[in-house]
Every structure is written in structure tokens, then in C-alpha cells.
Design a protein around this motif. Structure first.
Motif, PDB file in Angstrom:
ATOM      1  N   UNK A  90       0.866  -1.185   0.000  1.00 20.66           N
ATOM      2  CA  UNK A  90       0.000   0.000   0.000  1.00 20.66           C
ATOM      3  C   UNK A  90       0.901   1.233   0.000  1.00 20.66           C
ATOM      4  N   UNK A  91       1.528   1.533  -1.155  1.00 21.76           N
ATOM      5  CA  UNK A  91       2.487   2.649  -1.248  1.00 21.76           C
ATOM      6  C   UNK A  91       1.786   3.984  -1.475  1.00 21.76           C
ATOM      7  N   UNK A  92       2.540   5.076  -1.519  1.00 22.48           N
ATOM      8  CA  UNK A  92       1.936   6.390  -1.747  1.00 22.48           C
ATOM      9  C   UNK A  92       1.068   6.476  -2.999  1.00 22.48           C
ATOM     10  N   UNK A  93       1.506   5.847  -4.096  1.00 21.12           N
ATOM     11  CA  UNK A  93       0.710   5.920  -5.331  1.00 21.12           C
ATOM     12  C   UNK A  93      -0.659   5.289  -5.127  1.00 21.12           C
ATOM     13  N   UNK A  94      -0.722   4.223  -4.355  1.00 27.17           N
ATOM     14  CA  UNK A  94      -2.010   3.579  -4.106  1.00 27.17           C
ATOM     15  C   UNK A  94      -2.889   4.447  -3.209  1.00 27.17           C
ATOM     16  N   UNK A  95      -2.299   5.088  -2.229  1.00 24.63           N
ATOM     17  CA  UNK A  95      -3.074   5.979  -1.373  1.00 24.63           C
ATOM     18  C   UNK A  95      -3.647   7.138  -2.183  1.00 24.63           C
ATOM     19  N   UNK A  96      -2.874   7.655  -3.115  1.00 27.24           N
ATOM     20  CA  UNK A  96      -3.356   8.748  -3.958  1.00 27.24           C
ATOM     21  C   UNK A  96      -4.499   8.280  -4.865  1.00 27.24           C
ATOM     22  N   UNK A  97      -4.362   7.072  -5.420  1.00 29.15           N
ATOM     23  CA  UNK A  97      -5.447   6.520  -6.241  1.00 29.15           C
ATOM     24  C   UNK A  97      -6.711   6.312  -5.414  1.00 29.15           C
ATOM     25  N   UNK A  98      -6.517   5.843  -4.181  1.00 28.15           N
ATOM     26  CA  UNK A  98      -7.657   5.619  -3.285  1.00 28.15           C
ATOM     27  C   UNK A  98      -8.398   6.928  -3.017  1.00 28.15           C
ATOM     28  N   UNK A  99      -7.654   7.989  -2.714  1.00 28.01           N
ATOM     29  CA  UNK A  99      -8.272   9.282  -2.454  1.00 28.01           C
ATOM     30  C   UNK A  99      -9.019   9.794  -3.687  1.00 28.01           C
ATOM     31  N   UNK A 100      -8.423   9.622  -4.853  1.00 29.56           N
ATOM     32  CA  UNK A 100      -9.090  10.069  -6.074  1.00 29.56           C
ATOM     33  C   UNK A 100     -10.375   9.292  -6.296  1.00 29.56           C
ATOM     34  N   UNK A 101     -10.371   8.002  -5.935  1.00 26.60           N
ATOM     35  CA  UNK A 101     -11.579   7.192  -6.061  1.00 26.60           C
ATOM     36  C   UNK A 101     -12.710   7.668  -5.173  1.00 26.60           C
ATOM     37  N   UNK A 102     -12.377   8.428  -4.135  1.00 24.33           N
ATOM     38  CA  UNK A 102     -13.390   9.013  -3.259  1.00 24.33           C
ATOM     39  C   UNK A 102     -13.750  10.438  -3.678  1.00 24.33           C
ATOM     40  N   UNK A 103     -13.283  10.833  -4.864  1.00 24.78           N
ATOM     41  CA  UNK A 103     -13.604  12.161  -5.363  1.00 24.78           C
ATOM     42  C   UNK A 103     -12.688  13.248  -4.857  1.00 24.78           C
ATOM     43  N   UNK A 104     -11.525  12.862  -4.312  1.00 20.88           N
ATOM     44  CA  UNK A 104     -10.579  13.828  -3.772  1.00 20.88           C
ATOM     45  C   UNK A 104      -9.203  13.636  -4.421  1.00 20.88           C
ATOM     46  N   UNK A 105      -9.012  14.112  -5.658  1.00 19.03           N
ATOM     47  CA  UNK A 105      -7.688  14.004  -6.291  1.00 19.03           C
ATOM     48  C   UNK A 105      -6.641  14.766  -5.496  1.00 19.03           C
ATOM     49  N   UNK A 106      -5.396  14.357  -5.645  1.00 18.61           N
ATOM     50  CA  UNK A 106      -4.312  14.919  -4.848  1.00 18.61           C
ATOM     51  C   UNK A 106      -3.329  15.695  -5.717  1.00 18.61           C
ATOM     52  N   UNK A 107      -2.478  16.465  -5.077  1.00 21.28           N
ATOM     53  CA  UNK A 107      -1.395  17.167  -5.769  1.00 21.28           C
ATOM     54  C   UNK A 107      -0.148  17.124  -4.900  1.00 21.28           C
ATOM     55  N   UNK A 108       1.007  17.305  -5.530  1.00 22.57           N
ATOM     56  CA  UNK A 108       2.281  17.356  -4.832  1.00 22.57           C
ATOM     57  C   UNK A 108       2.666  18.811  -4.627  1.00 22.57           C
ATOM     58  N   UNK A 109       2.820  19.214  -3.375  1.00 22.36           N
ATOM     59  CA  UNK A 109       3.195  20.584  -3.077  1.00 22.36           C
ATOM     60  C   UNK A 109       4.665  20.847  -3.351  1.00 22.36           C
ATOM     61  N   UNK A 110       5.058  22.079  -3.201  1.00 23.37           N
ATOM     62  CA  UNK A 110       6.434  22.468  -3.480  1.00 23.37           C
ATOM     63  C   UNK A 110       7.429  21.768  -2.551  1.00 23.37           C
ATOM     64  N   UNK A 111       6.961  21.306  -1.396  1.00 19.21           N
ATOM     65  CA  UNK A 111       7.820  20.588  -0.447  1.00 19.21           C
ATOM     66  C   UNK A 111       7.923  19.101  -0.753  1.00 19.21           C
ATOM     67  N   UNK A 112       7.159  18.621  -1.734  1.00 15.46           N
ATOM     68  CA  UNK A 112       7.108  17.187  -2.024  1.00 15.46           C
ATOM     69  C   UNK A 112       6.006  16.467  -1.282  1.00 15.46           C
ATOM     70  N   UNK A 113       5.350  17.162  -0.354  1.00 13.49           N
ATOM     71  CA  UNK A 113       4.251  16.543   0.377  1.00 13.49           C
ATOM     72  C   UNK A 113       2.998  16.476  -0.492  1.00 13.49           C
ATOM     73  N   UNK A 114       2.140  15.506  -0.196  1.00 13.71           N
ATOM     74  CA  UNK A 114       0.948  15.250  -1.006  1.00 13.71           C
ATOM     75  C   UNK A 114      -0.298  15.648  -0.230  1.00 13.71           C
ATOM     76  N   UNK A 115      -1.180  16.411  -0.878  1.00 19.80           N
ATOM     77  CA  UNK A 115      -2.406  16.913  -0.266  1.00 19.80           C
ATOM     78  C   UNK A 115      -3.606  16.645  -1.182  1.00 19.80           C
ATOM     79  N   UNK A 116      -4.811  16.533  -0.621  1.00 17.40           N
ATOM     80  CA  UNK A 116      -6.007  16.575  -1.471  1.00 17.40           C
ATOM     81  C   UNK A 116      -6.130  17.955  -2.098  1.00 17.40           C
TER      82      UNK A 116
END
Length: 436
Positions: A87-113
Motif C-alpha cells: 500500500x504505497x503512496x501511489x495507491x493511497x493517492x489513487x484511493x483518495x481520487x476514487x473518493x472524489x478527492x484528487x491529490x497534488x504534490x506541493x512544493x515541499x514534495x508533500x501530497x495533499x487533497x
């Protein structure tokens, strides 16, 4: 003892105690695989710490590639690696998008909805769980097991006993106890013969004995564009002055090392570089070029470029040298005497927990077959920046797979993706928190 797994003609019942991210992702996996899932939460609402962490932007995970990402977990990296691979970061991001909350990578490298909030994601998640038939029992405080092996709960209507084919514990650590995770499970599991490393504050603030004038004037003021050093470790970032010391991402990154140093010596010296973007020699030259008769306050503001809070912090370390080279050296390494770390009631996360030897490869307690553990109850820690939530999701997912294997049920298809660094983009809003 926990009842043996039910026969194939009966839908197995899994009780999950806790309702944070580890518990909720486990419930999703188990219900999706055909189990009857009951969540038991001591508070009136689920995932309260998750919501608080998202007040200023929910930091779900980080975009680092695998090797440096795993290194963030220190001694627990090899233990967590298979779970994070599943269950890596890419899977967590896909999971969030599946709930209608796509993510983005901030300037710090952190990932947010992209919504930059936790509440829309949680609402969609709870709706999905409800659609899968998961029941959420609120205000249920777990008290352990009855002599017959049933789960015991204190509820608003009295004592309740619940039988289950398998149990998953996801009760969190002991940080922010007002939100539900108070470590009350430690005594219960100690009584079952489970070894638990002492729960200690992680990602916590550093206590410094400020003078009263400094505390009064600058509490709540940020220190921007600084670097903190402890021994060979150096972290650039920001910190916040509070009434008792320093808080903030740069401090949290060193909190484990600070905590361990204080445990050995009773104190630690934290060095603050107030001008990490300027070499010491160049800073000394600028300080030497000031006009005759100029006040020290003006020299610090104009030549050194220090803000009022930075100049105030500089003075907290004692009388300032007048010679430019010595003053530059002090600005580049302001010594702060850290006497203790903020307690669990103020810490973002918890170190310690159920030791690795106490669970098998499926995260089942060796002392209590049929009982599985996930999240911060386990003995691992990580810095903020997305690593905490990522491991919470990953261990919840792994424990759910362990439950399915224990019950003899078919496992879902494994993750077929890979670790990806993702794109880097300017954040949609100020990245103000670093709790994930």
C-alpha cells in the motif's frame, strides 16, 4: 479465547476497535471481501485526530521515491517495507481520487487533497463504508475480554459484550488524548502477556526556558528560513515560538534525536542558524561594514537581515559579542538549552508500542490468536510530512489481509502499481501543517 473462524456458510464477523485511518481502511478491505464488519469507537465521532490534522491542509503522504521514503522509519523500516510496498503512496493517492478527492504534490514534495481539507474525504469515506454495510458504534469504550472471550465495552446504556470471529485493534498511540487515543489499551494488553515499549512523545516541541520579556513579546511568532542542528544532523525549515519553547516542522524532524539525547544527558543543545542562506564569512563582512555609531539593533536588522523575533532569539543565548566575526558565528549557531520535550498531550504522534516480536507476519498477536493490530499501537515512529498517515494506512491494510488469511477467505488482488515520485506543483494554498 476468540471464537474459531466460522464455517463457509456463515459470513464472518470482524470487530474493529478504533475508528481512525488504520481502522477505517481495514474496515473497507474486510467489508469489500465479504466480512460483516463492526467498528467500535470510544468517541462520539470517528477519525477526530484525522480531522484535526487536516485543519490547515491534510498531508496524506509524500512523493519521495522508495529508498529515502523507507529510511524515514528508522529501525522499523525493514518491518514496514512489505506493508508499504503493498500500500504505497501511489495507491493511497489513487484511493483518495476514487473518493472524489484528487491529490497534488506541493512544493515541499508533500501530497495533499486538492480540496486541502480532511472533512470532504472523510465524509466520502464514511459513505463508502456505510454502502459496504460497515456499522459504526460510537461511544463504546473497550475494556478487554470477558472470561468467555467476548469483547467488553462500556456504553451509554451499560456494559456490552460482543462476540467476533476476529478482532482488529487500531486504538492509536497516546498523543492528543483528548481526541480519543489515550493509551488505555496498554494495561489491558500487558495483562495478556503482550510486551509494549513505553509510549513516548514523537514529533513534539522542544522545551526551552525563555526569559519572560521574550516569551511575552514573541509567543506565537514564527521563525522563518532557519536551520536547526543537533550534533551532525541539520534540518532547514521553520519553527514557531510558543510560551514553553519551540514547535514546528523543523523541530519535529529532530524531536526523536532530542528526546534520546535528553534521556541520556538530561539536556540537549540545539543550534539555530538564523541565516542558513549566507556563509559565515560573508555575514561577518557585512557586519563589519556598518557605519560608526550605528546601534546593535540596526546592525542586526540591516546588515544581518534579522527579523525582530530572530534578533530576540539571538539575545536569549546571552550577551552578544561586538566583534563582527564572533557575532556572525553566534548568528549562525545560536545555542538553545533544551531541557525536555513536550508531553504526549501536545505531541503529534507516539513512539513505542507493541513490539515486533509480539506479532506475526500478519500482524496477529502471538499471545492472542485471532487478534490483529494496526497503526500507532505498533512500535514504529516517523517524522511528519505524510509518513505517519502513509504507515497508518499501510498497516491497517496489512492487518486486514492478515484477518482474511486467518479466516480462510479469498484475498483481494494485490497492488499491481509501483512507487512513483509524482509531479511537483505549487500548492493550491499555503502549506501550513505537517501532521501526516
Amino acid at each position: 479465547m476468540i471464537a474459531e473462524p466460522c464455517c463457509d456458510s456463515v459470513i464472518p464477523h470482524v470487530a474493529i476497535i478504533g475508528a481512525g485511518p488504520s481502522a477505517l481502511i481495514a474496515a473497507e478491505v474486510l467489508a469489500g471481501a465479504g466480512c460483516r464488519v463492526s467498528l467500535f469507537e470510544r468517541m462520539a465521532s470517528p477519525a477526530r485526530k484525522f480531522l484535526i490534522a487536516g485543519r490547515g491542509g491534510l498531508n496524506l503522504t509524500h512523493s519521495e521515491v522508495r529508498a529515502p521514503f523507507l529510511a524515514r522509519y528508522g529501525e522499523a523500516a525493514d518491518w514496514l517495507a512489505p506493508m508499504l510496498d503493498a500500500f504505497p503512496p501511489a495507491r493511497l493517492r489513487d484511493w483518495a481520487e476514487g473518493l472524489g478527492e484528487p491529490t497534488f504534490v506541493g512544493s515541499s514534495g508533500r501530497v495533499f487533497p486538492r480540496s486541502f481539507k480532511a472533512s470532504p474525504l472523510l465524509r466520502a469515506w464514511l459513505a463508502r463504508l456505510d454502502g459496504l454495510g460497515v456499522t459504526l458504534n460510537r461511544n463504546h469504550l473497550w475494556h478487554g475480554w470477558s472470561d468467555a472471550g467476548a469483547l467488553r465495552f462500556a456504553t451509554p446504556t451499560g456494559e456490552l459484550e460482543v462476540a467476533a470471529d476476529a478482532v482488529l485493534l487500531a486504538l492509536g498511540g497516546a498523543s492528543w488524548p483528548r481526541l480519543g487515543s489515550d493509551g488505555g489499551w496498554v494495561e489491558i494488553l500487558h495483562g495478556q502477556g503482550v510486551e509494549i515499549a513505553p509510549l513516548r512523545p514523537a514529533n513534539s516541541g522542544a522545551r526551552v526556558g525563555w526569559s519572560e520579556p521574550f516569551r511575552t513579546r514573541f509567543a506565537g511568532v514564527p521563525l522563518k528560513r532557519i536551520a536547526l542542528s543537533l550534533g551532525p544532523r541539520r534540518v532547514r525549515g521553520e519553527a514557531m515560538i510558543d510560551t514553553a519553547g519551540l514547535e514546528g516542522g523543523a523541530v519535529y524532524a529532530l524531536s526523536a534525536a532530542l528526546r534520546d539525547a535528553i534521556a541520556v544527558a538530561g539536556r540537549a543543545t540545539l543550534l539555530v542558524d538564523l541565516r542558513p542562506d549566507m556563509r559565515e564569512a560573508a555575514l561577518a563582512a557585512r557586519l563589519a561594514a556598518t557605519r560608526k555609531g550605528e546601534t546593535l539593533a540596526n546592525r542586526l536588522r540591516k546588515a544581518a537581515g534579522l527579523s525582530p523575533v530572530a534578533a530576540g532569539l539571538l539575545r536569549e543565548a546571552g550577551p552578544l559579542p561586538g566583534e563582527p566575526a564572533a557575532l556572525a558565528a553566534r548568528i549562525k549557531a545560536v545555542p538553545l538549552n533544551v531541557t525536555e520535550m513536550a508531553g504526549l498531550e501536545r505531541a503529534i504522534s507516539t513512539a513505542g508500542g507493541i513490539t515486533r516480536a509480539m506479532v506475526d507476519d500478519r500482524l496477529m498477536l502471538r499471545a492472542r490468536p485471532g487478534v490483529f493490530v494496526a497503526g500507532e499501537m505498533l512500535d514504529w515512529e516517523a517524522p511528519t510530512g505524510g509518513y505517519l498517515l502513509q504507515a497508518s494506512f499501510a498497516t491497517g491494510h496489512a492487518a486486514a489481509w492478515g484477518v482474511l488469511a486467518h479466516l480462510g477467505m479469498p484475498l483481494p488482488a494485490p497492488w499491481a502499481g509501483k512507487w512513483e515520485a509524482g509531479e511537483t506543483a505549487a500548492p493550491a494554498a499555503e502549506e501550513t501543517r505537517d501532521d501526516g
